[in-house]
Design a protein around this motif. Structure first.
Motif, PDB file in Angstrom:
ATOM      1  N   MET A   1       1.379   6.419   1.358  1.00  0.00           N
ATOM      2  CA  MET A   1       0.890   5.320   2.160  1.00  0.00           C
ATOM      3  C   MET A   1       2.080   4.489   2.626  1.00  0.00           C
ATOM      4  N   ASN A   2       2.100   4.167   3.902  1.00  0.00           N
ATOM      5  CA  ASN A   2       3.074   3.222   4.439  1.00  0.00           C
ATOM      6  C   ASN A   2       2.568   1.826   4.117  1.00  0.00           C
ATOM      7  N   ILE A   3       3.364   1.037   3.447  1.00  0.00           N
ATOM      8  CA  ILE A   3       3.021  -0.343   3.097  1.00  0.00           C
ATOM      9  C   ILE A   3       4.121  -1.234   3.662  1.00  0.00           C
ATOM     10  N   ILE A  33       0.044  -7.721   4.679  1.00  0.00           N
ATOM     11  CA  ILE A  33       0.486  -6.368   4.329  1.00  0.00           C
ATOM     12  C   ILE A  33      -0.323  -5.378   5.158  1.00  0.00           C
ATOM     13  N   PHE A  34       0.406  -4.502   5.834  1.00  0.00           N
ATOM     14  CA  PHE A  34      -0.131  -3.479   6.736  1.00  0.00           C
ATOM     15  C   PHE A  34       0.006  -2.143   6.020  1.00  0.00           C
ATOM     16  N   LEU A  77      12.323  -1.839   9.626  1.00  0.00           N
ATOM     17  CA  LEU A  77      11.300  -1.181   8.820  1.00  0.00           C
ATOM     18  C   LEU A  77      11.211   0.304   9.140  1.00  0.00           C
ATOM     19  N   THR A  78      10.675   1.048   8.174  1.00  0.00           N
ATOM     20  CA  THR A  78      10.496   2.489   8.285  1.00  0.00           C
ATOM     21  C   THR A  78       9.020   2.824   8.168  1.00  0.00           C
ATOM     22  N   ILE A  79       8.594   3.841   8.908  1.00  0.00           N
ATOM     23  CA  ILE A  79       7.227   4.352   8.787  1.00  0.00           C
ATOM     24  C   ILE A  79       7.312   5.873   8.663  1.00  0.00           C
ATOM     25  N   TRP A 105      -5.543  -3.584   5.588  1.00  0.00           N
ATOM     26  CA  TRP A 105      -4.924  -4.908   5.570  1.00  0.00           C
ATOM     27  C   TRP A 105      -5.068  -5.531   4.188  1.00  0.00           C
ATOM     28  N   PHE A 106      -3.988  -6.185   3.745  1.00  0.00           N
ATOM     29  CA  PHE A 106      -3.994  -6.846   2.443  1.00  0.00           C
ATOM     30  C   PHE A 106      -3.347  -8.221   2.566  1.00  0.00           C
TER      31      PHE A 106
END
Length: 115
Positions: A1-3, A33-34, A77-79, A105-106
């Motif tokens: 998971m990308n966080i 948080i995505f 950022l990295t995905i 979403w968090f």
């Protein structure tokens, strides 16, 4: 998971120069948080569909798919995306699409799930 922890402005989460609409009742947050699974990040089929662009710096071969790590344009950022293994991804800039209904979403302060 990308966080990824993203900055918020109004009803948008900002990922570099890219914007994602926030779920209802979250417009007061300064950060969110995505979360997105690599299999839910796909190649954009047109410039209109492109959500983000990134440069591939690591390609892990997993049989019929590759797990590609990308540095997002205009961001530090990295995905990671699960992309077809028949592509030449290494060191290329790739246009990606993210379906809004696949984003998790968090709350950045307490980790609670939103929307």
């Amino acid at each position: 998971m990308n966080i990824l922890t993203l900055r918020c402005e109004g009803n948008k989460a900002l990922l570099g120069k890219y914007e994602f609409e926030l779920p209802p009742k979250t417009s007061r947050l300064s950060k969110i948080i995505f979360g997105i699974r690599p299999e839910d990040v796909s190649l954009a089929s047109s410039e209109l569909e492109s959500n983000i662009m990134g440069r591939a710096y690591l390609v892990e071969q997993l049989g019929k798919d590759n797990l590609v790590s990308l540095k997002i344009t205009d961001s530090n950022l990295t995905i990671r995306a699960l992309l077809p293994s028949d592509g030449d991804w290494q060191d290329n800039t790739i246009s990606l699409a993210i379906k809004p209904n696949k984003i998790h979403w968090f709350n950045a302060e307490n980790g609670d799930r939103l929307g």
